[in-house]
Design an enzyme around this catalytic site. Structure first.
Site, PDB file in Angstrom:
ATOM      1  N   ASP A   1      -3.491  -1.176  -5.460  1.00 19.53           N
ATOM      2  CA  ASP A   1      -4.196  -1.764  -6.546  1.00 19.53           C
ATOM      3  C   ASP A   1      -3.505  -1.941  -7.645  1.00 19.53           C
ATOM      4  OD1 ASP A   1      -6.568  -2.739  -7.546  1.00 19.53           O
ATOM      5  OD2 ASP A   1      -7.593  -0.871  -7.822  1.00 19.53           O
ATOM      6  N   GLY A   2      -3.850  -3.036  -8.563  1.00 23.31           N
ATOM      7  CA  GLY A   2      -3.573  -3.181  -9.853  1.00 23.31           C
ATOM      8  C   GLY A   2      -2.698  -4.494 -10.025  1.00 23.31           C
TER       9      GLY A   2
ATOM     10  N   TRP B   1      -1.419  -6.118 -13.428  1.00 26.24           N
ATOM     11  CA  TRP B   1       0.006  -6.039 -13.942  1.00 26.24           C
ATOM     12  C   TRP B   1       0.474  -7.464 -14.391  1.00 26.24           C
ATOM     13  CZ3 TRP B   1       3.884  -9.235 -12.042  1.00 26.24           C
ATOM     14  CH2 TRP B   1       5.291  -8.808 -12.095  1.00 26.24           C
TER      15      TRP B   1
ATOM     16  N   HIS C   1       0.365 -10.644  -7.094  1.00 24.40           N
ATOM     17  CA  HIS C   1       0.259 -10.219  -5.777  1.00 24.40           C
ATOM     18  C   HIS C   1       1.965 -10.450  -5.130  1.00 24.40           C
ATOM     19  CE1 HIS C   1      -3.872  -9.652  -5.866  1.00 24.40           C
ATOM     20  NE2 HIS C   1      -4.296 -10.866  -5.858  1.00 24.40           N
TER      21      HIS C   1
ATOM     22  N   GLU D   1     -14.049  -7.543   1.579  1.00 19.81           N
ATOM     23  CA  GLU D   1     -14.644  -7.464   0.486  1.00 19.81           C
ATOM     24  C   GLU D   1     -14.062  -8.701  -0.299  1.00 19.81           C
ATOM     25  OE1 GLU D   1     -14.295  -4.387   1.252  1.00 19.81           O
ATOM     26  OE2 GLU D   1     -16.594  -4.244   2.057  1.00 19.81           O
TER      27      GLU D   1
ATOM     28  N   ARG E   1     -13.516 -13.087  -3.720  1.00 19.88           N
ATOM     29  CA  ARG E   1     -12.576 -13.900  -4.846  1.00 19.88           C
ATOM     30  C   ARG E   1     -12.434 -15.233  -4.701  1.00 19.88           C
ATOM     31  NH1 ARG E   1      -7.946  -9.453  -6.199  1.00 19.88           N
ATOM     32  NH2 ARG E   1      -9.447  -7.512  -5.913  1.00 19.88           N
TER      33      ARG E   1
ATOM     34  N   LEU F   1       9.412   3.878  12.309  1.00 19.56           N
ATOM     35  CA  LEU F   1       8.091   3.716  11.306  1.00 19.56           C
ATOM     36  C   LEU F   1       7.130   2.700  11.926  1.00 19.56           C
ATOM     37  CD1 LEU F   1       7.012   4.435   8.430  1.00 19.56           C
ATOM     38  CD2 LEU F   1       8.106   2.472   7.745  1.00 19.56           C
TER      39      LEU F   1
HETATM   40  C1  FPP Z   1      -5.483  -5.201  -5.190  1.00 19.33           C
HETATM   41  O1  FPP Z   1      -4.926  -5.483  -6.564  1.00 19.33           O
HETATM   42  C2  FPP Z   1      -4.607  -5.576  -4.498  1.00 19.33           C
HETATM   43  C3  FPP Z   1      -5.146  -6.534  -3.441  1.00 19.33           C
HETATM   44  C4  FPP Z   1      -6.457  -7.146  -3.416  1.00 19.33           C
HETATM   45  C5  FPP Z   1      -4.131  -7.013  -2.444  1.00 19.33           C
HETATM   46  C6  FPP Z   1      -2.989  -6.360  -2.123  1.00 19.33           C
HETATM   47  C7  FPP Z   1      -1.699  -7.222  -1.586  1.00 19.33           C
HETATM   48  C8  FPP Z   1      -0.403  -7.249  -1.881  1.00 19.33           C
HETATM   49  C9  FPP Z   1       0.180  -6.003  -2.311  1.00 19.33           C
HETATM   50  C10 FPP Z   1       0.409  -8.303  -1.415  1.00 19.33           C
HETATM   51  C11 FPP Z   1       0.065  -8.822  -0.182  1.00 19.33           C
HETATM   52  C12 FPP Z   1       0.901  -8.045   1.057  1.00 19.33           C
HETATM   53  C13 FPP Z   1       0.745  -8.779   2.135  1.00 19.33           C
HETATM   54  C14 FPP Z   1       1.537  -8.321   3.432  1.00 19.33           C
HETATM   55  C15 FPP Z   1      -0.238  -9.893   2.466  1.00 19.33           C
HETATM   56  P1  FPP Z   1      -6.070  -6.299  -7.281  1.00 19.33           P
HETATM   57  O2  FPP Z   1      -5.885  -7.885  -7.269  1.00 19.33           O
HETATM   58  O3  FPP Z   1      -7.671  -6.142  -7.231  1.00 19.33           O
HETATM   59  O4  FPP Z   1      -5.585  -5.740  -9.003  1.00 19.33           O
HETATM   60  P2  FPP Z   1      -6.497  -5.748 -10.221  1.00 19.33           P
HETATM   61  O5  FPP Z   1      -7.510  -4.829  -9.792  1.00 19.33           O
HETATM   62  O6  FPP Z   1      -5.595  -5.229 -11.342  1.00 19.33           O
HETATM   63  O7  FPP Z   1      -6.949  -7.183 -10.441  1.00 19.33           O
END
Ligand code: FPP
Length: 250
Positions: A28-29, A33, A45, A75, A79, A139
């Site tokens: 998350d985050g 970031w 992302h 969920e 977006r 792994l």
């Molecule tokens: C949450 O951060 C993260 C996600 C919804 C997606 C996580 C995805 C990745 C790390 C990259 C994709 C990886 C693959 C393998 C496809 P957020 O967007 O909710 O962050 P925020 O809460 O700061 O807005």
């Protein structure tokens, strides 16, 4: 009367628990970031994928057998379409660019989540990645994509209900072991540790069944800034926790 046992974090070096074998991460985050740098969320992302590459490498080096990452939740369909497209593109890119290296490094790729709603090109790509790496043992990387813990349980319940309807199963024969065999993540042991980055204190529908006894660690770092040291820190904190699984401990 013996001394009361300190609650977690407890321990001195002599009583450290074994390191976790299966770590699951809510990455998350990414958005925050990116925002902090004046960048579009999609670049957050993208940076998140970089952090994921590092986490896979670190997990392998640190002797984990399983790493499960939450990449796209059911969920997340709420977006904006542009962000959904960016996340799907990143999955495509990740598999296309990283598959050969992951395979060479002995990483087995598994996908956990609903197939419904995913385009055929994504399904073909992930099926191919799963097939290519299926004999790797160093792994297991479970990518939770189009995943929701409640949806996972509903899918298992439906499958079990169909067996009952078909007269192959009696209601009394349903037990926890059977549900564990029916969930999407059935091929992996339960996670020992669930980490969530970004400081949010929620499970957000992640691994509701298999994570029942996982230790939870919430870290104050945005996912793109998560490093090998972050994983080491979380593992160290895990090892100082006192795990009793509802019993009294040893
Ligand atoms: C949450 O951060 C993260 C996600 C919804 C997606 C996580 C995805 C990745 C790390 C990259 C994709 C990886 C693959 C393998 C496809 P957020 O967007 O909710 O962050 P925020 O809460 O700061 O807005």
């Amino acid at each position: 009367m013996s001394e009361p046992k300190p609650s977690s974090p407890n321990a001195d070096v002599a009583t450290l628990r074994s390191p976790p074998k299966h770590v699951a991460i809510i990455m998350d985050g990414n958005g925050r970031w990116a925002k902090a740098r004046g960048l579009p969320r999609a670049l957050g992302h993208k940076a998140g994928v970089e952090a994921l590459r590092g986490a896979v490498e670190a997990a392998r080096d640190l002797g984990l057998t399983h790493l499960t990452v939450f990449s796209f939740s059911t969920e997340n369909w709420n977006r904006p379409q542009t962000e959904i497209d960016a996340l799907f593109d990143l999955l495509r890119l990740f598999i296309k660019r990283d598959l050969a290296r992951l395979h060479k490094d002995g990483v087995q790729i598994r996908i956990i989540g609903a197939r419904e709603g995913l385009s055929t090109d994504i399904l073909d790509l992930v099926d191919q990645a799963v097939e290519t790496t299926k004999d790797n043992t160093r792994l297991t990387l479970n990518i939770a994509f189009n995943y929701g813990g409640r949806g996972e349980l509903v899918a298992a319940m439906r499958e079990i209900a169909r067996m009952v309807e078909a007269g192959k199963l009696k209601a009394d024969q349903i037990d926890e072991a059977m549900v564990s065999r029916m969930i999407w993540s059935a091929d992996s042991p339960d996670p020992d540790l669930v980490i969530r980055t970004s400081g949010e204190l929620r499970l957000s529908n992640f691994l509701l069944w298999s994570g029942a006894y996982a230790e939870l660690i919430f870290m104050d770092v945005w996912w793109p800034d998560f490093t090998r040291e972050s994983l080491e820190k979380a593992i160290d904190a895990f090892r100082r926790r006192d795990r009793r699984f509802g019993g009294l401990g040893d």
